[in-house]
Design an enzyme around this catalytic site. Sequence first.
Site, PDB file in Angstrom:
ATOM      1  N   HIS A  65      27.830 -11.413   8.337  1.00  0.00           N
ATOM      2  CA  HIS A  65      28.931 -10.623   8.928  1.00  0.00           C
ATOM      3  C   HIS A  65      28.396  -9.399   9.675  1.00  0.00           C
ATOM      4  O   HIS A  65      28.630  -8.252   9.280  1.00  0.00           O
ATOM      5  CB  HIS A  65      29.934 -10.184   7.842  1.00  0.00           C
ATOM      6  CG  HIS A  65      31.256  -9.760   8.412  1.00  0.00           C
ATOM      7  ND1 HIS A  65      32.446  -9.895   7.743  1.00  0.00           N
ATOM      8  CD2 HIS A  65      31.576  -9.190   9.612  1.00  0.00           C
ATOM      9  CE1 HIS A  65      33.439  -9.433   8.497  1.00  0.00           C
ATOM     10  NE2 HIS A  65      32.929  -8.990   9.630  1.00  0.00           N
ATOM     11  N   GLU A  95      33.051 -13.460   1.067  1.00  0.00           N
ATOM     12  CA  GLU A  95      31.841 -12.670   1.352  1.00  0.00           C
ATOM     13  C   GLU A  95      31.601 -11.643   0.248  1.00  0.00           C
ATOM     14  O   GLU A  95      32.561 -11.063  -0.244  1.00  0.00           O
ATOM     15  CB  GLU A  95      32.014 -11.921   2.677  1.00  0.00           C
ATOM     16  CG  GLU A  95      32.079 -12.845   3.851  1.00  0.00           C
ATOM     17  CD  GLU A  95      32.423 -12.119   5.145  1.00  0.00           C
ATOM     18  OE1 GLU A  95      32.403 -10.881   5.177  1.00  0.00           O
ATOM     19  OE2 GLU A  95      32.723 -12.805   6.117  1.00  0.00           O
ATOM     20  N   ARG A 120      37.086 -14.610  10.819  1.00  0.00           N
ATOM     21  CA  ARG A 120      37.184 -14.387   9.384  1.00  0.00           C
ATOM     22  C   ARG A 120      37.005 -15.743   8.705  1.00  0.00           C
ATOM     23  O   ARG A 120      37.488 -16.768   9.214  1.00  0.00           O
ATOM     24  CB  ARG A 120      38.557 -13.826   8.994  1.00  0.00           C
ATOM     25  CG  ARG A 120      38.802 -12.378   9.391  1.00  0.00           C
ATOM     26  CD  ARG A 120      37.978 -11.406   8.542  1.00  0.00           C
ATOM     27  NE  ARG A 120      38.283 -10.023   8.847  1.00  0.00           N
ATOM     28  CZ  ARG A 120      37.572  -9.268   9.688  1.00  0.00           C
ATOM     29  NH1 ARG A 120      36.517  -9.766  10.307  1.00  0.00           N
ATOM     30  NH2 ARG A 120      37.895  -8.008   9.878  1.00  0.00           N
TER      31      ARG A 120
HETATM   32  P1  NAP Z   1      42.753  -9.287  19.693  1.00  0.00           P
HETATM   33  O1  NAP Z   1      42.439  -8.616  20.964  1.00  0.00           O
HETATM   34  O2  NAP Z   1      44.018  -8.948  18.987  1.00  0.00           O
HETATM   35  O3  NAP Z   1      42.710 -10.861  19.966  1.00  0.00           O
HETATM   36  C1  NAP Z   1      43.117 -11.775  19.000  1.00  0.00           C
HETATM   37  C2  NAP Z   1      43.462 -13.076  19.690  1.00  0.00           C
HETATM   38  O4  NAP Z   1      43.834 -14.005  18.687  1.00  0.00           O
HETATM   39  C3  NAP Z   1      44.623 -12.968  20.653  1.00  0.00           C
HETATM   40  O5  NAP Z   1      44.246 -13.515  21.887  1.00  0.00           O
HETATM   41  C4  NAP Z   1      45.746 -13.791  20.031  1.00  0.00           C
HETATM   42  O6  NAP Z   1      46.404 -14.514  21.052  1.00  0.00           O
HETATM   43  C5  NAP Z   1      44.992 -14.718  19.088  1.00  0.00           C
HETATM   44  N1  NAP Z   1      45.799 -15.036  17.912  1.00  0.00           N
HETATM   45  C6  NAP Z   1      46.469 -14.187  17.115  1.00  0.00           C
HETATM   46  N2  NAP Z   1      47.103 -14.860  16.148  1.00  0.00           N
HETATM   47  C7  NAP Z   1      46.838 -16.173  16.358  1.00  0.00           C
HETATM   48  C8  NAP Z   1      47.232 -17.350  15.691  1.00  0.00           C
HETATM   49  N3  NAP Z   1      48.044 -17.321  14.630  1.00  0.00           N
HETATM   50  N4  NAP Z   1      46.749 -18.527  16.163  1.00  0.00           N
HETATM   51  C9  NAP Z   1      45.958 -18.566  17.237  1.00  0.00           C
HETATM   52  N5  NAP Z   1      45.551 -17.464  17.911  1.00  0.00           N
HETATM   53  C10 NAP Z   1      45.996 -16.288  17.473  1.00  0.00           C
HETATM   54  O7  NAP Z   1      41.606  -9.076  18.612  1.00  0.00           O
HETATM   55  P2  NAP Z   1      40.049  -8.788  18.860  1.00  0.00           P
HETATM   56  O8  NAP Z   1      39.832  -7.340  19.010  1.00  0.00           O
HETATM   57  O9  NAP Z   1      39.541  -9.698  19.909  1.00  0.00           O
HETATM   58  O10 NAP Z   1      39.471  -9.220  17.417  1.00  0.00           O
HETATM   59  C11 NAP Z   1      39.708 -10.501  16.928  1.00  0.00           C
HETATM   60  C12 NAP Z   1      39.243 -10.648  15.484  1.00  0.00           C
HETATM   61  O11 NAP Z   1      37.837 -10.776  15.455  1.00  0.00           O
HETATM   62  C13 NAP Z   1      39.513  -9.482  14.552  1.00  0.00           C
HETATM   63  O12 NAP Z   1      40.842  -9.485  14.059  1.00  0.00           O
HETATM   64  C14 NAP Z   1      38.499  -9.682  13.454  1.00  0.00           C
HETATM   65  O13 NAP Z   1      39.029 -10.450  12.404  1.00  0.00           O
HETATM   66  C15 NAP Z   1      37.384 -10.459  14.144  1.00  0.00           C
HETATM   67  N6  NAP Z   1      36.151  -9.648  14.253  1.00  0.00           N
HETATM   68  C16 NAP Z   1      35.018 -10.052  13.627  1.00  0.00           C
HETATM   69  C17 NAP Z   1      33.858  -9.289  13.743  1.00  0.00           C
HETATM   70  C18 NAP Z   1      32.582  -9.692  13.086  1.00  0.00           C
HETATM   71  O14 NAP Z   1      31.801  -8.817  12.739  1.00  0.00           O
HETATM   72  N7  NAP Z   1      32.325 -10.972  12.913  1.00  0.00           N
HETATM   73  C19 NAP Z   1      33.867  -8.118  14.482  1.00  0.00           C
HETATM   74  C20 NAP Z   1      35.031  -7.744  15.114  1.00  0.00           C
HETATM   75  C21 NAP Z   1      36.177  -8.527  15.001  1.00  0.00           C
HETATM   76  P3  NAP Z   1      47.962 -14.855  20.929  1.00  0.00           P
HETATM   77  O15 NAP Z   1      48.653 -13.572  20.659  1.00  0.00           O
HETATM   78  O16 NAP Z   1      48.301 -15.471  22.250  1.00  0.00           O
HETATM   79  O17 NAP Z   1      48.073 -15.850  19.818  1.00  0.00           O
HETATM   80  C1  8YV Z   2      33.579  -5.157  10.226  1.00  0.00           C
HETATM   81  C2  8YV Z   2      34.789  -6.633  11.671  1.00  0.00           C
HETATM   82  O1  8YV Z   2      34.678  -4.356  10.192  1.00  0.00           O
HETATM   83  O2  8YV Z   2      35.824  -5.120  13.138  1.00  0.00           O
HETATM   84  C3  8YV Z   2      35.953  -6.089  12.406  1.00  0.00           C
HETATM   85  O3  8YV Z   2      37.045  -6.672  12.242  1.00  0.00           O
HETATM   86  O4  8YV Z   2      34.830  -7.689  11.112  1.00  0.00           O
HETATM   87  C4  8YV Z   2      33.545  -5.875  11.584  1.00  0.00           C
HETATM   88  O5  8YV Z   2      33.356  -5.000  12.629  1.00  0.00           O
HETATM   89  C5  8YV Z   2      32.385  -4.352   9.984  1.00  0.00           C
HETATM   90  O6  8YV Z   2      31.396  -5.270   9.720  1.00  0.00           O
HETATM   91  C6  8YV Z   2      32.551  -3.414   8.837  1.00  0.00           C
HETATM   92  O7  8YV Z   2      32.795  -4.093   7.645  1.00  0.00           O
END
Ligand code: NAP
Ligand code: 8YV
Length: 309
Positions: free
Chosen positions: A275, A257, A228
């Site tokens: 994104h 964004e 993010r």
């Molecule tokens: P997840 O399985 O919950 O993994 C999140 C990781 O972040 C965990 O390993 C956690 O480890 C760490 N974390 C949480 N809080 C933290 C903090 N304060 N400082 C440092 N590390 C921290 O989540 P995920 O499914 O992998 O998704 C992660 C994120 O990716 C989503 O929340 C979303 O914002 C982003 N995302 C972006 C896109 C995109 O389109 N660009 C798509 C999907 C997701 P600890 O608990 O050990 O801290």
């Molecule tokens: C967006 C994402 O949700 O899953 C997330 O956290 O950042 C993305 O998958 C998707 O682009 C829809 O806005």
Amino acid sequence: MRPEVLQTHTLPAPAEQALGAHFTVHRLFDAPDRAALLAEVGPRVRGIAGAYVDRALIEALPKLEIIASFGVGYDSVDTVTARARNIRVTNTPNVLNDAVAELTIGLMIALARRLPQSDRFVREGKWLNASYPLLTELNGRTLGIVGLGRIGKEIALRAQAMKMRVVYHGRRRQADEPYVYYSDLKDMARDVDWLVLIAPGGKATEKLVNRDVLTALGPEGCLVNVARGTLVDEAALVELLQSGQLGGAALDVFEKEPAVPEALFGLDNVVLSPHQGSGTHQTRNKMGALVVANLDAHFAGEPLISAVV
Ligand code: NAP
Ligand code: 8YV
């Protein structure tokens, strides 16, 4: 009587069809007058399909039982207000891991080899008069992952296929993971060549990657943000990229964004992406299906598939 559901943004077509077949759907984002729609149907709405659910919206829906958010990150949903009202919240984890991890590696290669710039170089006919500059490779470099979660672990696997060494930072060490753990993000930034952000957004991670962390990453270091925009001090990022104190950045997410700081547009050490981490037909359809499946489960009185509240 079918439950009434408020849809907050467009969803993949198969999900919209399923929603329409199972529920009475009100499309908030299409409404010419949102306040009028909420005044009319708000008292009957029991579910939300989609993200971007703030306190005001929850308060306009006195019978709301569930928010089935679209996306694994649910920082755009006011979970505090939802919890206080005993409203369930679901997200769409796992189904997008591969798509996001693939884009991350793609962005890294694009930045290391300046792929967008090289494409322009050919199209603009510059190759006829000059060779493209020599660049660097990923292999042999160290990647620091901020957030070794579901997606972070998939990025780690792919980075190893690129012959990179992987280390990570999070709030705690994960005993089962083979990678070196850093409890201090600045220390990790100092030691790595690449820093990939894939931790959740929200208050807890706001500006986690501050000027000090970016400075520690340094003039040879590269930042990749697929988490993010809020995780990074964007003003400091722009400044350090401009001055060459940070080597480069590949950014899929931004603070405000779809607005992107215009200062980034002119920089050669930057790759920009709108994104689109989960932006494939397969993945978005699976995310949409999970939104519908969570609503179905809730209204059938069955356990939710992916509840976060
Ligand atoms: P997840 O399985 O919950 O993994 C999140 C990781 O972040 C965990 O390993 C956690 O480890 C760490 N974390 C949480 N809080 C933290 C903090 N304060 N400082 C440092 N590390 C921290 O989540 P995920 O499914 O992998 O998704 C992660 C994120 O990716 C989503 O929340 C979303 O914002 C982003 N995302 C972006 C896109 C995109 O389109 N660009 C798509 C999907 C997701 P600890 O608990 O050990 O801290
Ligand atoms: C967006 C994402 O949700 O899953 C997330 O956290 O950042 C993305 O998958 C998707 O682009 C829809 O806005």
